[in-house]
Enzyme design. Structure first.
Site, mmCIF file in Angstrom:
data_model
loop_
_atom_site.group_PDB
_atom_site.id
_atom_site.type_symbol
_atom_site.label_atom_id
_atom_site.label_comp_id
_atom_site.label_asym_id
_atom_site.label_seq_id
_atom_site.Cartn_x
_atom_site.Cartn_y
_atom_site.Cartn_z
ATOM 1 N N HIS A 75 2.318 3.422 -9.120
ATOM 2 C CA HIS A 75 2.109 1.987 -9.370
ATOM 3 C C HIS A 75 3.302 1.397 -10.122
ATOM 4 O O HIS A 75 3.712 0.268 -9.859
ATOM 5 C CB HIS A 75 0.808 1.769 -10.150
ATOM 6 N N ASP A 111 0.834 -1.211 0.000
ATOM 7 C CA ASP A 111 0.000 0.000 0.000
ATOM 8 C C ASP A 111 0.868 1.261 0.000
ATOM 9 O O ASP A 111 1.961 1.267 0.558
ATOM 10 C CB ASP A 111 -0.906 -0.032 1.233
ATOM 11 N N LEU A 171 10.754 -20.482 -4.977
ATOM 12 C CA LEU A 171 9.852 -19.565 -4.264
ATOM 13 C C LEU A 171 8.450 -19.758 -4.826
ATOM 14 O O LEU A 171 8.253 -19.745 -6.040
ATOM 15 C CB LEU A 171 10.290 -18.108 -4.481
HETATM 16 C C1 IPE Z 1 -5.424 -2.698 -0.040
HETATM 17 O O1 IPE Z 1 -5.084 -1.362 -0.228
HETATM 18 C C2 IPE Z 1 -5.383 -3.429 -1.331
HETATM 19 C C3 IPE Z 1 -4.054 -3.563 -1.942
HETATM 20 C C4 IPE Z 1 -2.925 -3.174 -1.428
HETATM 21 C C5 IPE Z 1 -4.051 -4.236 -3.215
HETATM 22 P P1 IPE Z 1 -6.208 -0.226 -0.401
HETATM 23 O O2 IPE Z 1 -5.461 1.046 -0.539
HETATM 24 O O3 IPE Z 1 -7.141 -0.599 -1.490
HETATM 25 O O4 IPE Z 1 -6.966 -0.335 0.986
HETATM 26 P P2 IPE Z 1 -7.828 0.726 1.789
HETATM 27 O O5 IPE Z 1 -8.875 1.247 0.837
HETATM 28 O O6 IPE Z 1 -6.890 1.805 2.236
HETATM 29 O O7 IPE Z 1 -8.388 -0.053 2.934
HETATM 30 C C1 IPE Z 2 -1.587 0.299 -3.383
HETATM 31 O O1 IPE Z 2 -1.399 1.674 -3.436
HETATM 32 C C2 IPE Z 2 -1.878 -0.272 -4.749
HETATM 33 C C3 IPE Z 2 -3.267 -0.701 -4.950
HETATM 34 C C4 IPE Z 2 -4.196 -0.722 -4.032
HETATM 35 C C5 IPE Z 2 -3.629 -1.130 -6.281
HETATM 36 P P1 IPE Z 2 -2.614 2.689 -3.383
HETATM 37 O O2 IPE Z 2 -3.021 2.981 -4.798
HETATM 38 O O3 IPE Z 2 -3.683 2.204 -2.507
HETATM 39 O O4 IPE Z 2 -1.909 3.967 -2.762
HETATM 40 P P2 IPE Z 2 -2.483 4.953 -1.664
HETATM 41 O O5 IPE Z 2 -2.981 4.115 -0.528
HETATM 42 O O6 IPE Z 2 -3.584 5.728 -2.329
HETATM 43 O O7 IPE Z 2 -1.309 5.790 -1.285
HETATM 44 MG MG MG Z 3 -4.092 2.411 -0.532
#
Ligand code: IPE
Ligand code: IPE
Ligand code: MG
Length: 258
Positions: free
Chosen positions: A53, A36, A147
């Site tokens: 990303h 995240d 792995l």
């Molecule tokens: C969780 O992250 C999902 C992934 C890392 C793929 P999100 O950014 O979607 O989660 P919330 O919305 O903060 O809970």
């Molecule tokens: C995690 O990063 C990737 C996915 C959930 C696909 P985020 O896109 O949730 O990044 P933040 O949480 O907005 O910083």
């Molecule tokens: Mg996120």
């Protein structure tokens, strides 16, 4: 189930450096990561979210290398949740495009490194060409043992549990399963993660302290570590630190403290 999933003790593959787990420290059999913080990483640099990303995909490479180096046998990465479909269409298109690119261009190298790939989640929601690529990647790497890498895509734990319950109910109705004989291990065989040991360690980056619908059944006794680092900044040092923290935890599984 055997000792698998309970953090078997293995010698470290390399001499420990500072911040690394000590030689002979328990290494988690299975590390699962909620990756995240890509969006915040990009925003902090004035970049579009897709740049975060893309940088996150580099962190995936570093993490796979680190897992191999530390002899972690199973690594699961939460890449896209079932709820992430609710994001703006432009971001969903960017993310599925990145997935397509990653699966097409990285599988050969993962295969060379001895990585076995699996995908969990509702893959039927992706375009058919992506579904084909996922299937091909699994088939190509199914003989690898160095792995076991599982990528959670369009994954949601509640949907996974409901799907399993539906299969159990259908088996009971068909008379092939006796409801009174259903056990925890028996139920787990209907989950996406059949054949995969439960995670010993769940890591989440970005400072958020929640599971966001990730491996809810499987995480029953996982150690949880929340790191303030944003996912694109995650690498070998943070992986080693998390393993060192895991080694300091006392796992009891509900039994009397030893
Ligand atoms: C969780 O992250 C999902 C992934 C890392 C793929 P999100 O950014 O979607 O989660 P919330 O919305 O903060 O809970
Ligand atoms: C995690 O990063 C990737 C996915 C959930 C696909 P985020 O896109 O949730 O990044 P933040 O949480 O907005 O910083
Ligand atoms: Mg996120």
């Amino acid at each position: 189930m055997s000792a698998v999933g309970k953090g078997a003790v293995r010698g470290a593959a390399v001499a420990p450096q500072s911040g690394e787990p000590a030689d002979g420290a328990p290494v988690p059999t299975h590390v699962a990561i909620i990756m995240d913080g890509n969006g915040r990483w990009a925003a902090a640099r004035g970049l579009p979210r897709i740049a975060g990303h893309r940088a996150g995909a580099q962190a995936v490479r570093r993490t796979i290398e680190a897992a191999i180096r530390h002899n972690v046998g199973w690594l699961t990465l939460y890449a896209f949740s079932s709820e992430n479909w609710r994001r703006p269409l432009a971001e969903v298109i960017d993310l599925t495009g990145l997935l397509r690119h990653y699966v097409r261009n990285e599988v050969a190298e993962l295969h060379e490194s001895g990585v076995r790939l699996r995908f969990i989640g509702d893959r039927a929601r992706f375009d058919p060409d992506i579904q084909d690529d996922l299937r091909r990647a699994e088939q190509k790497t199914e003989g690898n043992t160095r792995l076991n890498l599982t990528v959670a895509l369009s994954y949601g734990a509640r949907a996974e549990i409901v799907a399993a319950a539906r299969l159990v109910a259908e088996a009971a109705r068909a008379g092939t399963l006796d409801p009174a004989a259903l056990t925890e291990d028996g139920f787990a065989r209907y989950l996406n993660t059949d054949g995969i040991p439960d995670p010993d360690l769940i890591l989440r980056t970005s400072g958020e302290q929640r599971l966001s619908n990730f491996l809810l059944w499987q995480s029953a006794y996982a150690e949880l570590i929340f790191l303030d680092v944003l996912w694109p900044d995650f690498g070998a040092a943070q992986f080693a630190e998390a393993l060192a923290e895991f080694a300091r935890r006392e796992r009891r599984f509900g039994a009397r403290p030893g």
